[in-house]
Design a protein around this motif. Structure first.
Motif, mmCIF file in Angstrom:
data_model
loop_
_atom_site.group_PDB
_atom_site.id
_atom_site.type_symbol
_atom_site.label_atom_id
_atom_site.label_comp_id
_atom_site.label_asym_id
_atom_site.label_seq_id
_atom_site.Cartn_x
_atom_site.Cartn_y
_atom_site.Cartn_z
ATOM 1 N N HIS A 11 9.310 -35.356 -11.987
ATOM 2 C CA HIS A 11 8.070 -34.913 -12.615
ATOM 3 C C HIS A 11 7.060 -36.051 -12.686
ATOM 4 O O HIS A 11 5.870 -35.853 -12.424
ATOM 5 C CB HIS A 11 8.373 -34.375 -14.015
ATOM 6 N N ASP A 12 7.528 -37.261 -13.046
ATOM 7 C CA ASP A 12 6.589 -38.382 -13.155
ATOM 8 C C ASP A 12 6.470 -39.179 -11.861
ATOM 9 O O ASP A 12 5.647 -40.086 -11.752
ATOM 10 C CB ASP A 12 6.965 -39.305 -14.312
ATOM 11 N N GLY A 13 7.296 -38.860 -10.872
ATOM 12 C CA GLY A 13 7.168 -39.482 -9.562
ATOM 13 C C GLY A 13 7.699 -40.891 -9.449
ATOM 14 O O GLY A 13 7.512 -41.526 -8.395
ATOM 15 N N GLY A 14 8.369 -41.392 -10.495
ATOM 16 C CA GLY A 14 8.784 -42.782 -10.442
ATOM 17 C C GLY A 14 10.183 -43.066 -10.947
ATOM 18 O O GLY A 14 10.538 -44.236 -11.108
ATOM 19 N N THR A 15 10.974 -42.048 -11.234
ATOM 20 C CA THR A 15 12.329 -42.276 -11.749
ATOM 21 C C THR A 15 13.114 -43.130 -10.756
ATOM 22 O O THR A 15 13.219 -42.795 -9.575
ATOM 23 C CB THR A 15 13.045 -40.938 -11.963
ATOM 24 N N ARG A 16 13.675 -44.254 -11.250
ATOM 25 C CA ARG A 16 14.257 -45.236 -10.332
ATOM 26 C C ARG A 16 15.420 -44.660 -9.522
ATOM 27 O O ARG A 16 15.507 -44.877 -8.309
ATOM 28 C CB ARG A 16 14.709 -46.487 -11.092
ATOM 29 N N ALA A 17 16.323 -43.936 -10.153
ATOM 30 C CA ALA A 17 17.463 -43.402 -9.409
ATOM 31 C C ALA A 17 16.990 -42.441 -8.318
ATOM 32 O O ALA A 17 17.560 -42.418 -7.211
ATOM 33 C CB ALA A 17 18.438 -42.703 -10.354
ATOM 34 N N THR A 18 15.965 -41.656 -8.608
ATOM 35 C CA THR A 18 15.446 -40.721 -7.611
ATOM 36 C C THR A 18 14.746 -41.472 -6.484
ATOM 37 O O THR A 18 14.858 -41.106 -5.306
ATOM 38 C CB THR A 18 14.500 -39.710 -8.280
ATOM 39 N N LEU A 19 14.028 -42.547 -6.827
ATOM 40 C CA LEU A 19 13.431 -43.396 -5.799
ATOM 41 C C LEU A 19 14.506 -43.993 -4.896
ATOM 42 O O LEU A 19 14.377 -43.999 -3.668
ATOM 43 C CB LEU A 19 12.611 -44.505 -6.454
ATOM 44 N N LEU A 20 15.585 -44.508 -5.500
ATOM 45 C CA LEU A 20 16.669 -45.084 -4.711
ATOM 46 C C LEU A 20 17.302 -44.035 -3.787
ATOM 47 O O LEU A 20 17.661 -44.339 -2.644
ATOM 48 C CB LEU A 20 17.730 -45.676 -5.632
ATOM 49 N N ALA A 21 17.445 -42.804 -4.290
ATOM 50 C CA ALA A 21 17.999 -41.728 -3.456
ATOM 51 C C ALA A 21 17.090 -41.446 -2.271
ATOM 52 O O ALA A 21 17.557 -41.250 -1.138
ATOM 53 C CB ALA A 21 18.208 -40.469 -4.288
ATOM 54 N N ALA A 22 15.781 -41.406 -2.511
ATOM 55 C CA ALA A 22 14.822 -41.156 -1.433
ATOM 56 C C ALA A 22 14.842 -42.300 -0.422
ATOM 57 O O ALA A 22 14.810 -42.073 0.792
ATOM 58 C CB ALA A 22 13.429 -40.966 -2.011
ATOM 59 N N GLU A 23 14.892 -43.529 -0.915
ATOM 60 C CA GLU A 23 14.932 -44.687 -0.008
ATOM 61 C C GLU A 23 16.213 -44.697 0.829
ATOM 62 O O GLU A 23 16.184 -44.972 2.029
ATOM 63 C CB GLU A 23 14.818 -45.979 -0.819
ATOM 64 N N ALA A 24 17.338 -44.400 0.165
ATOM 65 C CA ALA A 24 18.619 -44.371 0.898
ATOM 66 C C ALA A 24 18.625 -43.260 1.936
ATOM 67 O O ALA A 24 19.146 -43.434 3.051
ATOM 68 C CB ALA A 24 19.763 -44.191 -0.093
ATOM 69 N N ALA A 25 18.063 -42.108 1.580
ATOM 70 C CA ALA A 25 18.006 -41.000 2.531
ATOM 71 C C ALA A 25 17.151 -41.372 3.738
ATOM 72 O O ALA A 25 17.529 -41.104 4.890
ATOM 73 C CB ALA A 25 17.458 -39.755 1.845
ATOM 74 N N ARG A 26 16.000 -41.983 3.479
ATOM 75 C CA ARG A 26 15.135 -42.387 4.591
ATOM 76 C C ARG A 26 15.843 -43.400 5.492
ATOM 77 O O ARG A 26 15.778 -43.325 6.718
ATOM 78 C CB ARG A 26 13.825 -42.966 4.050
#
Length: 396
Positions: free
Chosen positions: A127-142
């Motif tokens: 929702h806020d676009g910056g949750t660290r664990a979600t960012l890490l998941a997106a980076e790992a997926a990429r």
């Protein structure tokens, strides 16, 4: 004046020196910001269902499936449950489009970061676009070859910066006991699912149903009076009601500060009742009618078994389930949602109806317990410190 909800003295909020920039508005008494957010949700239906970005994400998904690659939806907290709802709705859209079920996987963001699926699409819900664990998941997926998409209320942020597709919902939750965030994720998932099925969704009956479902707050107070002293409260469901149960357990821990846990309906009956007695609260959900008579019969069995050990189960029901689950089967009472409209995307209406019911019961519990849900206890120093420890650590 608010209290702490657990017998501790009320926090000293006279100076509010603890109140940080960007925090929810602090109010010493109702109406709480959370209640205003809940009431605002029906107006989100048409704008989100009409977002053209849903078609862009659907195209990424179709390309990945054509290549035999995985589709993963990730999130944390309320957005984790939002991700689970999005996965349900995308799966429904793919089924309607002739695909086999089970092609979309919902994962907790940290687990997805630690063990990313190779290739495909990673759809992050934040929702806020910056949750660290979600960012890490997106980076790992990429890094593992995936295309990244994001459902968020904020178009600027670290996840948006690496996303191939961005679906921006129109409202930011002004309470930290998030409700609009969850509604926005459900509606975004419905928009993507509709695009995958090439079936338009009429927002008018959906918004009218949500408005009617949210009109039952006063009916929840008798249930809240019975549940307020329970420790813990267990929420159980089957089908998409499992997602509702998980979100409900989070909301009643964040809002009225009552320990809670979610169980799949059948799981409750395999050992967990051993630890339960008259002090344990139980909320049974039968809103997703796809389970049919077998699900309803098993829910009645759960009510009977839990009653035998002193529990007084409360049921949140669709009209169809209310027709086969009588009042005397639920010692704690029944809340029956309004008749649902027809929908070409089957999980949408039960997810929204369950959302409305869980939010109303959460607000009723907040009223009974007498706490402010908006700051999720960060007006009190120990919980403010705990949040800072969890959120400020940057070494992981």
């Amino acid at each position: 004046m608010e209290g702490s909800g657990d017998g501790a003295p009320a926090p000293d909020t006279t100076s509010q020196a603890w109140h940080g920039e960007g925090w929810p508005e602090y109010r010493a008494s109702p109406p709480w910001v959370m209640a205003e957010m809940v009431a605002s949700q029906p107006v989100l239906v048409a704008p989100i269902l009409g977002l053209p970005a849903a078609r862009e994400i659907a195209r990424l998904v179709e390309d990945a499936l054509a290549a035999g690659d995985p589709i993963v939806v990730v999130g944390c907290g309320t957005s984790e449950h939002g991700a689970q709802a999005v996965a349900e709705l995308m799966d429904a859209g793919l089924r309607l489009g002739g695909r086999r079920p089970g092609l979309v996987e919902a994962r907790q963001a940290l687990e997805a970061a630690l063990d990313p699926r190779p290739g495909g699409v990673c759809l992050a819900v934040s929702h806020d676009g910056g949750t660290r664990a979600t960012l890490l998941a997106a980076e790992a997926a990429r890094a593992a070859g995936a295309r990244v998409a994001l459902v968020t209320a904020r178009s600027e942020g670290p996840i948006a910066a690496i996303a191939d597709a961005l679906l921006v919902t129109p409202a930011v939750d002004r309470s930290w006991c998030h409700t609009v965030a969850y509604a926005s994720a459900i509606l975004a998932g419905a928009a993507i699912g509709s695009a995958l099925a090439s079936l338009p969704l009429d927002p008018t009956p959906v918004a009218a149903y949500l408005q009617a479902a949210l009109a039952g707050r006063a009916e929840m107070h008798p249930f809240a009076e019975r549940l307020a002293a329970a420790r813990p409260i267990i929420a159980c469901g089957s089908g998409s009601d499992r997602v509702t149960a998980r979100e409900f357990s989070l909301k009643i821990e964040e809002g009225p500060r009552i320990p809670a846990v979610a169980r799949d309906l059948e799981t409750l009956l395999h050992g967990h009742l051993v630890a339960c007695d008259g002090r344990t609260g139980l909320v049974l959900l039968a809103i997703d009618d796809r389970g049919g008579e077998r699900r309803d019969l098993r829910l009645r069995t759960a009510a009977e078994a839990s009653s035998a050990v002193g529990m007084a189960p409360v049921a949140l029901l669709s009209p169809a389930s209310a027709g086969v689950i009588p009042s005397d089967a639920m010692p704690g009472g029944r809340f029956v949602l309004p008749p649902p409209p027809a929908s070409p995307l089957p999980p949408l209406v039960p997810l929204l109806g369950g959302m409305a019911a869980l939010q109303l019961l959460t607000l009723a519990l907040v009223d009974v317990v007498g706490v402010n849900p908006d700051l999720i206890r960060r007006e009190e120093a120990p919980w403010r410190t705990a949040a800072a420890i969890a959120e400020d650590a940057g070494d992981w």
